[in-house]
Design a protein around this motif. Structure first.
Motif, PDB file in Angstrom:
ATOM      1  N   ILE A   1       0.857  -1.181   0.000  1.00 35.92           N
ATOM      2  CA  ILE A   1       0.000   0.000   0.000  1.00 35.92           C
ATOM      3  C   ILE A   1       0.897   1.237   0.000  1.00 35.92           C
ATOM      4  CG2 ILE A   1      -1.887   1.218   1.146  1.00 35.92           C
ATOM      5  CD1 ILE A   1      -2.668  -1.605   0.238  1.00 35.92           C
ATOM      6  N   ALA A   2       1.070   1.869  -1.179  1.00 34.29           N
ATOM      7  CA  ALA A   2       1.984   3.021  -1.304  1.00 34.29           C
ATOM      8  C   ALA A   2       3.294   2.722  -0.582  1.00 34.29           C
ATOM      9  CB  ALA A   2       1.335   4.286  -0.741  1.00 34.29           C
ATOM     10  N   ALA A   3       3.864   1.554  -0.901  1.00 28.27           N
ATOM     11  CA  ALA A   3       4.937   0.995  -0.080  1.00 28.27           C
ATOM     12  C   ALA A   3       6.211   0.757  -0.860  1.00 28.27           C
ATOM     13  CB  ALA A   3       4.459  -0.321   0.542  1.00 28.27           C
ATOM     14  N   TYR A   4       7.295   0.657  -0.104  1.00 32.65           N
ATOM     15  CA  TYR A   4       8.578   0.293  -0.679  1.00 32.65           C
ATOM     16  C   TYR A   4       8.627  -1.209  -0.949  1.00 32.65           C
ATOM     17  CZ  TYR A   4      10.253   4.923   0.639  1.00 32.65           C
ATOM     18  OH  TYR A   4      10.415   6.285   0.749  1.00 32.65           O
ATOM     19  N   ALA A   5       9.160  -1.554  -2.117  1.00 32.94           N
ATOM     20  CA  ALA A   5       9.363  -2.952  -2.487  1.00 32.94           C
ATOM     21  C   ALA A   5      10.781  -3.075  -3.041  1.00 32.94           C
ATOM     22  CB  ALA A   5       8.334  -3.400  -3.516  1.00 32.94           C
ATOM     23  N   PRO A   6      11.780  -3.072  -2.167  1.00 32.48           N
ATOM     24  CA  PRO A   6      13.172  -3.034  -2.625  1.00 32.48           C
ATOM     25  C   PRO A   6      13.625  -4.345  -3.268  1.00 32.48           C
ATOM     26  CG  PRO A   6      13.078  -3.257  -0.241  1.00 32.48           C
ATOM     27  CD  PRO A   6      11.675  -3.022  -0.698  1.00 32.48           C
ATOM     28  N   GLU A   7      14.608  -4.192  -4.146  1.00 29.70           N
ATOM     29  CA  GLU A   7      15.303  -5.319  -4.761  1.00 29.70           C
ATOM     30  C   GLU A   7      16.444  -5.731  -3.829  1.00 29.70           C
ATOM     31  OE1 GLU A   7      15.939  -8.055  -6.344  1.00 29.70           O
ATOM     32  OE2 GLU A   7      15.479  -7.328  -8.374  1.00 29.70           O
ATOM     33  N   VAL A   8      16.996  -6.920  -4.029  1.00 28.11           N
ATOM     34  CA  VAL A   8      18.123  -7.360  -3.209  1.00 28.11           C
ATOM     35  C   VAL A   8      19.260  -6.346  -3.336  1.00 28.11           C
ATOM     36  CG1 VAL A   8      19.046  -8.821  -5.066  1.00 28.11           C
ATOM     37  CG2 VAL A   8      19.654  -9.288  -2.688  1.00 28.11           C
ATOM     38  N   GLY A   9      19.867  -5.998  -2.191  1.00 28.61           N
ATOM     39  CA  GLY A   9      20.965  -5.041  -2.168  1.00 28.61           C
ATOM     40  C   GLY A   9      20.544  -3.593  -2.244  1.00 28.61           C
ATOM     41  N   GLU A  10      19.248  -3.322  -2.172  1.00 28.55           N
ATOM     42  CA  GLU A  10      18.719  -1.963  -2.330  1.00 28.55           C
ATOM     43  C   GLU A  10      18.112  -1.487  -1.009  1.00 28.55           C
ATOM     44  OE1 GLU A  10      16.516  -0.215  -6.151  1.00 28.55           O
ATOM     45  OE2 GLU A  10      15.250  -1.564  -4.985  1.00 28.55           O
TER      46      GLU A  10
ATOM     47  N   MET B   1       8.020   0.463  -8.787  1.00 24.12           N
ATOM     48  CA  MET B   1       8.148  -0.727  -7.945  1.00 24.12           C
ATOM     49  C   MET B   1       7.052  -1.740  -8.248  1.00 24.12           C
ATOM     50  SD  MET B   1       9.461   0.797  -4.271  1.00 24.12           S
ATOM     51  CE  MET B   1       8.403   2.256  -4.204  1.00 24.12           C
ATOM     52  N   ALA B   2       5.831  -1.248  -8.438  1.00 21.34           N
ATOM     53  CA  ALA B   2       4.723  -2.154  -8.747  1.00 21.34           C
ATOM     54  C   ALA B   2       4.986  -2.926 -10.023  1.00 21.34           C
ATOM     55  CB  ALA B   2       3.418  -1.371  -8.853  1.00 21.34           C
ATOM     56  N   GLN B   3       5.495  -2.234 -11.031  1.00 16.73           N
ATOM     57  CA  GLN B   3       5.778  -2.894 -12.307  1.00 16.73           C
ATOM     58  C   GLN B   3       6.945  -3.862 -12.166  1.00 16.73           C
ATOM     59  OE1 GLN B   3       6.913  -0.258 -15.529  1.00 16.73           O
ATOM     60  NE2 GLN B   3       6.356  -1.759 -17.071  1.00 16.73           N
ATOM     61  N   ARG B   4       7.970  -3.450 -11.434  1.00 18.96           N
ATOM     62  CA  ARG B   4       9.161  -4.290 -11.296  1.00 18.96           C
ATOM     63  C   ARG B   4       8.867  -5.612 -10.599  1.00 18.96           C
ATOM     64  NH1 ARG B   4      14.463  -2.071  -8.162  1.00 18.96           N
ATOM     65  NH2 ARG B   4      12.996  -2.073  -6.408  1.00 18.96           N
ATOM     66  N   ILE B   5       7.973  -5.597  -9.620  1.00 19.30           N
ATOM     67  CA  ILE B   5       7.679  -6.833  -8.898  1.00 19.30           C
ATOM     68  C   ILE B   5       6.575  -7.644  -9.567  1.00 19.30           C
ATOM     69  CG2 ILE B   5       8.412  -5.722  -6.758  1.00 19.30           C
ATOM     70  CD1 ILE B   5       5.543  -5.642  -5.829  1.00 19.30           C
TER      71      ILE B   5
END
Length: 280
Positions: free
Chosen positions: A139-148, A243-247
């Protein structure tokens, strides 16, 4: 109950939700019912199947506590979902991961993990191997990649309006949003009176929450959903879309401030219910 301009805003909100409901299917072939403009306790369609046997674990973000979910929780409970809102200490990312992991371990059966804002970084770093996690909702949230880290994600986009007003809180080593600017940068779409109260009840957050890099992201292994806040002044909306698209998340977008669980609880509940449908 509503002033003239508030009634107009409410009417527009009702019309927008009704139109969106006609195009969206979840929990059955039915959709969200039309919101009742005459009541401040608008309810979701009671004809949807029960969520009995499915858990929802709500993870709050920075500067707030679990009470930020108070408007969403009853809507989910009305469907029979078993809801738990974890109280994270906001002392470090690892401390919050540990607290959320303990809350998750207390639940049996399929569980939807929901993270708002910084809480997205927490649910991303939960060890979901051999767990009961059936879905992740951002919800309007961070979705980091590994190492990020959260900071690295923010650096990829122009600074948000709120960024200029982060500063030391009353606890050493902790930060918050300057209470004078909190209403206009964190939750500009609720009454000024309510926003000012939230501003001075902020939960100070340690810098150690934002600096660590992410491990293996849970979203690489678990289906995900994302609710973008297009009027967000705390996280750039373009960062949320990225982030939404990346995940690879199932994504919805609403005209909300950063604090959508407070200002748009029905839409927040809606996407959680959508994820719960897939947990069956």
């Amino acid at each position: 109950m509503f002033k003239k301009n508030e009634r107009s805003t409410r009417r527009s909100f009702v019309q927008a939700i009704s139109a969106a409901a006609a195009a969206t299917t979840f929990l059955s072939s039915n959709t969200l019912s039309t919101y009742a403009a005459s009541s401040s306790k608008t309810q979701l369609d009671s004809n949807h199947p029960s969520g009995t046997g499915i858990n929802v674990l709500l993870v709050h973000g920075a500067f707030v506590d679990a009470s930020s979910w108070n408007k969403v929780i009853p809507l989910l409970q009305d469907y029979g979902l078993n809801v738990l809102a974890v109280q994270n200490p906001l002392t470090s990312l690892q401390d919050d991961i540990n607290a959320t992991s303990q809350a998750l371990a207390s639940l049996s059966g399929p569980t939807i993990l929901v993270g708002h804002s910084y809480g997205g970084s927490v649910i991303t770093n939960i060890n979901t191997q051999n767990s009961n996690v059936a879905g992740l909702v951002y919800i309007a949230a961070y979705a980091p990649e590994v190492g990020e880290s959260v900071g690295a994600l923010n650096a990829q986009f122009p600074a948000s309006p709120a960024a200029a007003h982060f500063g030391p809180a009353y606890q050493n080593g902790f930060v918050w949003i300057d209470p004078s600017f909190f209403p206009d940068t964190f939750v500009q779409d609720i009454s000024r009176r309510e926003a000012r109260a939230l501003a001075v009840t902020q939960k100070p957050t340690s810098l150690a929450c934002f600096e660590p890099v992410s491990g293996d992201p849970a979203w690489k292994h678990i289906p995900s959903w994302y609710l973008v806040s297009s009027n967000d002044r705390t996280i750039q909306p373009d960062a949320e879309r990225f982030m939404a698209q990346r995940i690879g998340a199932t994504t919805r977008e609403i005209a909300s401030s950063h604090a959508s669980p407070v200002s748009h609880p029905y839409e927040v509940a809606s996407i959680i219910l959508l994820a719960a449908r897939h947990a069956r």
